[in-house]
Design an enzyme around this catalytic site. Structure first.
Site, PDB file in Angstrom:
ATOM      1  N   LYS A  78       0.725  -1.107  -0.093  1.00 16.16           N
ATOM      2  CA  LYS A  78      -0.088   0.031  -0.001  1.00 16.16           C
ATOM      3  C   LYS A  78       0.864   1.155  -0.129  1.00 16.16           C
ATOM      4  O   LYS A  78       1.977   1.248   0.562  1.00 16.16           O
ATOM      5  CB  LYS A  78      -0.814  -0.128   1.199  1.00 16.16           C
ATOM      6  CG  LYS A  78      -1.773   0.955   1.652  1.00 16.16           C
ATOM      7  CD  LYS A  78      -2.789   0.631   2.570  1.00 16.16           C
ATOM      8  CE  LYS A  78      -3.944   1.475   2.751  1.00 16.16           C
ATOM      9  NZ  LYS A  78      -4.739   1.345   4.323  1.00 16.16           N
ATOM     10  N   SER A 153      -9.819   1.062   3.118  1.00 13.68           N
ATOM     11  CA  SER A 153      -8.840   1.911   2.409  1.00 13.68           C
ATOM     12  C   SER A 153      -7.969   1.143   1.503  1.00 13.68           C
ATOM     13  O   SER A 153      -6.989   1.874   0.627  1.00 13.68           O
ATOM     14  CB  SER A 153      -8.221   3.017   3.094  1.00 13.68           C
ATOM     15  OG  SER A 153      -7.607   2.322   3.932  1.00 13.68           O
ATOM     16  N   SER A 177      -9.736  -1.555   7.302  1.00  3.82           N
ATOM     17  CA  SER A 177      -9.278  -1.502   5.930  1.00  3.82           C
ATOM     18  C   SER A 177      -8.425  -2.653   5.241  1.00  3.82           C
ATOM     19  O   SER A 177      -8.088  -2.446   4.137  1.00  3.82           O
ATOM     20  CB  SER A 177      -8.219  -0.252   5.978  1.00  3.82           C
ATOM     21  OG  SER A 177      -9.141   0.833   5.730  1.00  3.82           O
TER      22      SER A 177
HETATM   23  N1  GLN Z   1     -13.292   2.862   6.755  1.00  5.67           N
HETATM   24  C1  GLN Z   1     -12.521   3.182   7.727  1.00  5.67           C
HETATM   25  C2  GLN Z   1     -12.372   4.775   7.906  1.00  5.67           C
HETATM   26  O1  GLN Z   1     -12.723   5.469   6.980  1.00  5.67           O
HETATM   27  C3  GLN Z   1     -11.682   2.506   8.064  1.00  5.67           C
HETATM   28  C4  GLN Z   1     -10.300   2.863   7.230  1.00  5.67           C
HETATM   29  C5  GLN Z   1      -9.060   2.237   7.775  1.00  5.67           C
HETATM   30  O2  GLN Z   1      -9.213   1.003   8.484  1.00  5.67           O
HETATM   31  N2  GLN Z   1      -8.120   2.842   7.597  1.00  5.67           N
HETATM   32  O3  GLN Z   1     -12.083   5.434   8.553  1.00  5.67           O
END
Ligand code: GLN
Length: 485
Positions: A78, A153, A177
């Site tokens: 990532k 994400s 995520s």
């Molecule tokens: N969807 C969650 C957020 O927007 C989790 C994102 C993540 O785990 N980085 O914060």
């Protein structure tokens, strides 16, 4: 068997037997990226030349019998992991020109064990999102259905695997995520316990929740990857100095006699019937394998999303204060001296969702509101963690859906942030509790993958890996591949 269906251990064997070479595997991945990524948009940077050079070096090591567990295996990470000499933009315009001078520990450990870096993967800006639509690099498309999101994400990390572009990837998980995109793209995703894997060199979103973990095609690969990245790192004071078990050696222990808890609050209305059916079928598989299924309760589940969006945004507003045009990334000159420059840089550099969260977090931390919001959320977080610890007095692990639906359509939730936030209801509590969980393919909703979540006790990744492996041995969901050609 084609290489794309092989586990990393099988690939290692093929490499050692001379049936293939790292250069051949790397070329195959690069060709696949070239053929598919215009449609998927999983990669933001491809390092073709350095990958091929590293692969040639890996082949010499293999020939000399000096191979580590990942020698010659092409992977990708990532774009939140610092990689010395390769740009790290974190999905943001504000870092579009940023190249770190050092490696994140998790990535460095993969590289030390011989992994080949193919490139950096698309993501929601600063890891804020559940659909990969909040990326300065444009959205990622789900290889199973190009009109749908891959989840977020770590959407690029999941989609790259599902598109056959890499053999394993790294993601981060602050509220789901790793697990939610793994579930949307039909791959395995593991969020280790907070403290299990070093976060050094990983761009911070919400520091008390962020954790690094692997996405892979099968459970064995997840065990292998975790074994490489896990363990104490003096450079990250939140990493925990406790022994890392040999996850591969213990993997086949089975689930006979294991107690699996079903949290009542996770089997609710609003759960899509296809998801419910797939998860119920998985429960039957476990029963058939000799596990004992018990209903448990996590009574504070309802408060998790609200609690998360106070804590995560508060921490984000503080972490993101460093992007001011002085120290990192892009600078925009403004009227009015230094503060004009800050304002212009941040206004132009951050996307809408990031700005929304900085404002929410700043508000929650402001004097007069701190007690009502941030402090209250911290207390609720303790209650949520205690729910889990109590449940774990009765059971070895918990089984739940990963998300209430399969992958949704691009654009479907972009106008309604609250709907987007609510889709993380089953993953967020695990981060608040700081424990570990894994997502693995357990069915299909039409042509879209469905994920099963196994939640483990703190630092007991071994047990969820064992349970996942036992399920995988009975079913073939993990062998399905996206119909992308
Ligand atoms: N969807 C969650 C957020 O927007 C989790 C994102 C993540 O785990 N980085 O914060």
């Amino acid at each position: 068997m084609s290489f794309s269906q092989m586990s990393i251990r099988q690939l290692q064997q093929a490499l050692r037997d001379g049936k293939t070479s790292s250069v051949e595997l790397t070329r195959a991945c690069l060709a696949r990226i070239a053929a598919t990524d215009e449609r998927i948009n999983a990669f933001v940077t491809v390092c073709a030349e350095t990958a091929l050079a590293a692969a040639a070096e890996a082949d010499s090591k293999l020939a000399a019998g000096e191979a580590g567990p990942l020698t010659g295996i092409p992977i990708a990470v990532k774009d939140i992991f610092n990689t010395a000499g390769v740009r790290t933009s974190c999905g943001s315009r504000i870092l579009e020109n940023y190249t770190a001078p050092y490696d994140a520990t998790a990535f460095a450990r993969l590289q030390e064990q011989g992994a080949i870096l193919l490139g950096k993967l698309n993501m929601d800006e600063f890891a804020m999102g559940s659909s990969n639509e909040n990326s300065a690099n444009g959205p990622v498309r789900n290889p199973w259905d190009l009109e749908r999101v891959p989840g977020g994400s770590s959407g690029g990390s999941a989609a790259a695997l599902a598109a056959g572009q890499a053999f394993a990837t790294l993601g981060t998980d602050t509220g789901g995520s790793i697990r939610q995109p793994a579930s949307f793209c039909g791959v395995v995703g593991l969020k280790p316990t907070y403290g299990r894997v070093s976060r050094y060199g990983v761009i911070a979103y919400a520091s008390s929740l962020d954790q690094v973990g692997p996405l892979t095609h099968c459970v064995e690969d997840a065990a292998l990857m975790l074994g490489v990245v896990a363990g104490y790192d003096p450079a990250d004071s939140t990493s925990v100095d406790c022994p890392v078990p040999d996850y591969l050696a213990g993997l086949d222990a089975g689930v006979k006699g294991m107690k699996i808890g079903l949290p009542r609050e996770y089997f609710i209305e609003g759960l899509d019937p296809a998801i419910k059916q797939a998860v119920e079928a998985a429960i039957e598989v476990y029963r058939g394998l000799g596990a004992e299924i018990v209903e448990v309760s996590l009574p504070h589940t309802d408060y998790a999303v609200a609690c998360y969006y106070l804590i995560a945004t508060a921490e984000a507003s503080s972490n993101l204060a460093r992007y001011d045009g002085v120290r990192y990334g892009v600078r925009q000159q403004g009227e009015g001296g230094l503060s004009g420059m800050y304002e212009k840089t941040r206004a132009a550099g951050f996307g809408d969702e990031v700005k929304r969260r900085i404002m929410l977090g700043t508000y929650a931390l402001s004097s007069g509101y701190y007690d009502a919001y941030y402090l209250k959320a911290q207390k609720v977080r303790t209650l949520i963690r205690e729910d889990f610890l109590k449940a774990f007095e009765q059971v070895d692990l918990l089984l739940t859906p990963v998300a209430p639906t399969a992958a949704f359509k691009l654009g479907e939730k972009t106008d309604d942030p609250l709907q987007m936030y609510l889709s993380d209801i089953f993953t967020i509590p695990v981060n608040l509790a700081g424990t570990c969980a894994l997502s693995l393919p357990c069915g299909m909703d039409g042509q879209l993958p469905i994920g099963l979540q196994l939640i483990g006790q703190p630092f007991d990744e071994m047990r969820i890996l064992q349970a996942a492996k036992a399920y995988e041995a009975e079913t073939d969901w993990h062998q399905q591949r996206a119909p992308l050609d």
